[in-house]
Design an enzyme around this catalytic site. Sequence first.
Site, PDB file in Angstrom:
ATOM      1  N   GLU A 101       7.605   1.060 -10.646  1.00  0.00           N
ATOM      2  CA  GLU A 101       7.061   2.321 -10.125  1.00  0.00           C
ATOM      3  C   GLU A 101       7.898   3.514 -10.581  1.00  0.00           C
ATOM      4  OE1 GLU A 101       7.517   1.678  -5.941  1.00  0.00           O
ATOM      5  OE2 GLU A 101       5.838   0.279  -5.795  1.00  0.00           O
ATOM      6  N   PRO A 102       8.048   3.725 -11.876  1.00  0.00           N
ATOM      7  CA  PRO A 102       8.871   4.855 -12.308  1.00  0.00           C
ATOM      8  C   PRO A 102       8.162   6.186 -12.090  1.00  0.00           C
ATOM      9  CG  PRO A 102       7.855   3.802 -14.200  1.00  0.00           C
ATOM     10  CD  PRO A 102       7.456   2.984 -13.000  1.00  0.00           C
ATOM     11  N   ARG A 114      10.456   9.624 -12.038  1.00  0.00           N
ATOM     12  CA  ARG A 114      11.318  10.600 -12.700  1.00  0.00           C
ATOM     13  C   ARG A 114      11.456  10.365 -14.211  1.00  0.00           C
ATOM     14  NH1 ARG A 114      15.579  13.172  -9.777  1.00  0.00           N
ATOM     15  NH2 ARG A 114      15.446  11.448  -8.297  1.00  0.00           N
ATOM     16  N   ARG A 124      15.270  21.386  -5.805  1.00  0.00           N
ATOM     17  CA  ARG A 124      16.304  20.368  -6.038  1.00  0.00           C
ATOM     18  C   ARG A 124      17.742  20.907  -5.992  1.00  0.00           C
ATOM     19  NH1 ARG A 124      16.928  17.436  -9.814  1.00  0.00           N
ATOM     20  NH2 ARG A 124      17.185  15.520  -8.617  1.00  0.00           N
ATOM     21  N   TYR A 137      19.654  19.108  -3.017  1.00  0.00           N
ATOM     22  CA  TYR A 137      20.547  18.006  -3.407  1.00  0.00           C
ATOM     23  C   TYR A 137      21.772  18.493  -4.181  1.00  0.00           C
ATOM     24  CZ  TYR A 137      15.930  15.773  -2.999  1.00  0.00           C
ATOM     25  OH  TYR A 137      14.690  15.380  -2.601  1.00  0.00           O
ATOM     26  N   CYS A 148      15.229  34.921   0.777  1.00  0.00           N
ATOM     27  CA  CYS A 148      16.251  35.521   1.639  1.00  0.00           C
ATOM     28  C   CYS A 148      17.157  34.496   2.289  1.00  0.00           C
ATOM     29  CB  CYS A 148      15.560  36.371   2.684  1.00  0.00           C
ATOM     30  SG  CYS A 148      14.606  37.644   1.877  1.00  0.00           S
ATOM     31  N   GLU A 149      17.817  33.689   1.507  1.00  0.00           N
ATOM     32  CA  GLU A 149      18.924  32.878   2.013  1.00  0.00           C
ATOM     33  C   GLU A 149      19.843  32.516   0.860  1.00  0.00           C
ATOM     34  OE1 GLU A 149      17.822  28.769   3.296  1.00  0.00           O
ATOM     35  OE2 GLU A 149      15.855  29.651   3.597  1.00  0.00           O
ATOM     36  N   TYR A 192       9.600  15.951  -9.285  1.00  0.00           N
ATOM     37  CA  TYR A 192      10.084  16.509  -8.025  1.00  0.00           C
ATOM     38  C   TYR A 192      10.308  18.018  -8.141  1.00  0.00           C
ATOM     39  CZ  TYR A 192      10.630  11.516  -7.476  1.00  0.00           C
ATOM     40  OH  TYR A 192      10.380  10.172  -7.457  1.00  0.00           O
TER      41      TYR A 192
HETATM   42  N1  LLP Z   1       8.813   3.876  -5.572  1.00  0.00           N
HETATM   43  C1  LLP Z   1       9.173   4.238  -4.323  1.00  0.00           C
HETATM   44  C2  LLP Z   1       8.828   3.370  -3.201  1.00  0.00           C
HETATM   45  C3  LLP Z   1       9.865   5.453  -4.132  1.00  0.00           C
HETATM   46  O1  LLP Z   1      10.224   5.810  -2.905  1.00  0.00           O
HETATM   47  C4  LLP Z   1      10.195   6.269  -5.238  1.00  0.00           C
HETATM   48  C5  LLP Z   1      10.903   7.536  -5.065  1.00  0.00           C
HETATM   49  C6  LLP Z   1       9.775   5.848  -6.520  1.00  0.00           C
HETATM   50  C7  LLP Z   1       9.091   4.636  -6.654  1.00  0.00           C
HETATM   51  C8  LLP Z   1      10.040   6.639  -7.762  1.00  0.00           C
HETATM   52  O2  LLP Z   1      11.398   6.777  -8.027  1.00  0.00           O
HETATM   53  P1  LLP Z   1      11.856   7.465  -9.403  1.00  0.00           P
HETATM   54  O3  LLP Z   1      11.499   6.528 -10.528  1.00  0.00           O
HETATM   55  O4  LLP Z   1      11.159   8.752  -9.520  1.00  0.00           O
HETATM   56  O5  LLP Z   1      13.319   7.622  -9.233  1.00  0.00           O
HETATM   57  N2  LLP Z   1      12.982  14.250  -4.409  1.00  0.00           N
HETATM   58  C9  LLP Z   1      14.092  13.487  -4.941  1.00  0.00           C
HETATM   59  C10 LLP Z   1      13.680  12.088  -5.345  1.00  0.00           C
HETATM   60  C11 LLP Z   1      13.036  11.290  -4.235  1.00  0.00           C
HETATM   61  C12 LLP Z   1      12.600   9.909  -4.649  1.00  0.00           C
HETATM   62  C13 LLP Z   1      11.791   9.263  -3.601  1.00  0.00           C
HETATM   63  N3  LLP Z   1      11.255   7.974  -3.928  1.00  0.00           N
HETATM   64  C14 LLP Z   1      14.695  14.255  -6.108  1.00  0.00           C
HETATM   65  O6  LLP Z   1      14.240  15.345  -6.411  1.00  0.00           O
HETATM   66  O7  LLP Z   1      15.660  13.794  -6.699  1.00  0.00           O
END
Ligand code: LLP
Length: 421
Positions: A275-276, A278, A314, A318, A346-347, A375
């Site tokens: 499930e990629p 990013r 982001r 983070y 405004c922060e 994201y």
């Molecule tokens: N599968 C599940 C169950 C997940 O919770 C996530 C991400 C993914 C797949 C995808 O993960 P990826 O391949 O994108 O790393 N907003 C944060 C990232 C939150 C990720 C949440 N879950 C950021 O901006 O870094």
Amino acid sequence: MDHFLYRDGILHAEDVPLTEIAAHVGTPFYCYSTATLERHFRLFQDALAGMDHLVCFAIKSLSNQAVLRLLGNLGAGMDVVSGGEYRRALAAGVPGDRVVFSGVGKTREEMGYALTHGIRQFNVESAEELRVLSEVAAGLGKTAPVTLRVNPDVDAKTHEKIATGRKEDKFGVPIASARAIYAEAARLPGIEVVGIDVHIGSQLTDLAPFEAAFTKVAELTRDLRGDGHVIRRVDLGGGLGIPYTRSNETPPLPLDYGAMIRRVFGDLDVEIEIEPGRLIAGNAGILVASVIYLKQGEGRDFLILDAAMNDLIRPAMYGAHHDIIPVIEAAAATDQRPVDIVGPVCESGDTFAKQRAMPPLGAGDLVAFRSAGAYGAVMSSEYNTRPLIPEVLVHGDQYAVIRERPSFDEIINRDRLPEWL
Ligand code: LLP
């Protein structure tokens, strides 16, 4: 590698100068590259070649329907975490049997909707959810294909807010309790066990935590099969990290990730799902903004942009780093000076970068935030009544606005005044 490169001193998205898009749609805007999205998707296809597999794009990272259609056309499945994302996947033309449904808080309504319109599997995160799903499915006269998300208690060594595989995290069931819950699943009406699911976090820059978690899943696969369950799939989640700075980051390559998966699961005869999000979307998108002012402060200068934390949260959320580069390339000999790069909200948290070395820039100049495809747009809000910014998709020398900037009227007219006012 991406397709945002300087040509004749102007940053291009594939064959389109970003100055042209900025003149047409105004700033700020997100811009995605088709060639980069396709390339990144294919990296995973190639990495898992020869194994029965499905790459399910994590819609949460970038959910514009045009992007989903593009990836769906290449054969991608989708990972959704809400009824809204499920509807988006279907609206983009992805069939339900290529959609997996993750998330700790699925409601009865979401389960019923997905069961009625078709679903590849529910990645169930608790015994409580499993019982509700059984009720909903049995009530509809349907069978819900299910994996159980296990929590392997592995530290993904990533940012605190996006680690999900430690025992203190809210996700999945402790791997030690899994066999008992599978036994219950086998007895429940309306439930068909099809596999196991795991996802330990996001932006992982090392394969070791993945391998530790996957090894536990492989052991569990053998144990569950020994108990008489049919485990024909393993969903290994997402999480592979990307380089956010051009210089010093070298996260593992999809090819090495795939080789590790092959090593761990090669002899188990299971279908692999991943499930990629990013890695496919992150470096396939940029955020383009204009400088409003270069403000001279006491001891430091502020580059004030027309993009803000509501457009790209982001850095504020983070402490994330995004490279920020001028759209008109600075001459090689140009002196760089440190500036704080901020938005108009405004922060003080509305700060993209502190004391970042930048070439001289002034009002009206364009800058691009790299690695903003994942994201980015999906986490934006209308804080400060700032309209959601447009999204643009480039394909060779063509581009299209794939989400328009709403008018102020559209935003303000969503409010309703009660009759007593
Ligand atoms: N599968 C599940 C169950 C997940 O919770 C996530 C991400 C993914 C797949 C995808 O993960 P990826 O391949 O994108 O790393 N907003 C944060 C990232 C939150 C990720 C949440 N879950 C950021 O901006 O870094």
